[in-house]
Design a protein around this motif. Structure first.
Motif, PDB file in Angstrom:
ATOM      1  N   SER A 262       0.800  -1.228   0.000  1.00 15.52           N
ATOM      2  CA  SER A 262       0.000   0.000   0.000  1.00 15.52           C
ATOM      3  C   SER A 262       0.837   1.285   0.000  1.00 15.52           C
ATOM      4  CB  SER A 262      -0.940   0.008   1.201  1.00 15.52           C
ATOM      5  OG  SER A 262      -0.188  -0.024   2.402  1.00 15.52           O
TER       6      SER A 262
ATOM      7  N   ASN B  70       2.490   4.463  -1.096  1.00 17.36           N
ATOM      8  CA  ASN B  70       2.257   5.284  -2.287  1.00 17.36           C
ATOM      9  C   ASN B  70       3.577   5.712  -2.921  1.00 17.36           C
ATOM     10  OD1 ASN B  70       3.247   7.609  -0.977  1.00 17.36           O
ATOM     11  ND2 ASN B  70       1.216   8.238  -0.314  1.00 17.36           N
TER      12      ASN B  70
ATOM     13  N   ARG C  60       0.422  -3.955  -8.589  1.00 14.42           N
ATOM     14  CA  ARG C  60       0.836  -2.745  -7.874  1.00 14.42           C
ATOM     15  C   ARG C  60       2.039  -2.111  -8.560  1.00 14.42           C
ATOM     16  NH1 ARG C  60      -0.715   1.673  -5.584  1.00 14.42           N
ATOM     17  NH2 ARG C  60       0.659   2.402  -3.956  1.00 14.42           N
TER      18      ARG C  60
END
Length: 164
Positions: free
Chosen positions: A43, A45, A77
């Motif tokens: 997750s 960024n 991702r």
């Protein structure tokens, strides 16, 4: 066999296996798996990669690739972050400048090993012109560059020119 012993599977790429091994080695050398696992998550960024770049001197793209290789981030991702990287214009101009490295311990090590006149002795033993050793140790006394063969490339000047 030695280079591939830790691979989970065979190298599948359009690039040569030798080149892939070199990338794998460089990634492991410059950014150890333990650091990637501590600092990068699925997750995280894009801006979260900038402190890692500042600390380890690798491009954000290379850090992302290393995280994908290690399975820390998924292929999806990685693709998403790559698109973001391109849309931000970071492929050619990342927002974090990494300072040029200085060999802090090289001069000290030379003096410890070779004692007085370390540069001259190291030059003789290693077979390298003294001017190169002065350059490598960032010794300001290096005035004579004519003893070297070949052209010396000033990477910091080249980097400044490429930004214009």
């Amino acid at each position: 066999m030695i280079a591939d012993r830790d691979l989970a599977g065979p190298i599948r790429s359009t690039r040569s296996p030798e080149e892939q091994r070199a990338f794998h080695f460089a990634g492991a050398f410059l950014l150890p798996a333990s650091i990637v696992q501590q600092r990068i998550t699925e997750s995280l960024n894009l801006h979260g990669y900038l402190p890692v770049k500042a600390d380890y001197g690798m491009s954000v793209s290379a850090i992302m690739r290393r995280a994908r290789e290690l399975g820390v981030i998924s292929a999806q991702r990685y693709r998403s972050l790559s698109i973001q990287l391109s849309s931000q214009g970071w492929r050619t101009n990342e927002p974090v400048e990494v300072a040029d490295e200085r060999p802090l311990l090289l001069r000290q090590a030379l003096h410890r090993v070779y004692g007085r006149q370390a540069v001259a002795r190291a030059s003789h033993v290693v077979g390298v012109a003294p001017a190169w050793i002065h350059r490598w140790t960032h010794d300001e006394r290096t005035a004579d560059t004519t003893a070297t063969t070949g052209n010396v490339i000033d990477l910091s000047a080249a980097r400044r020119r490429s930004r214009r």
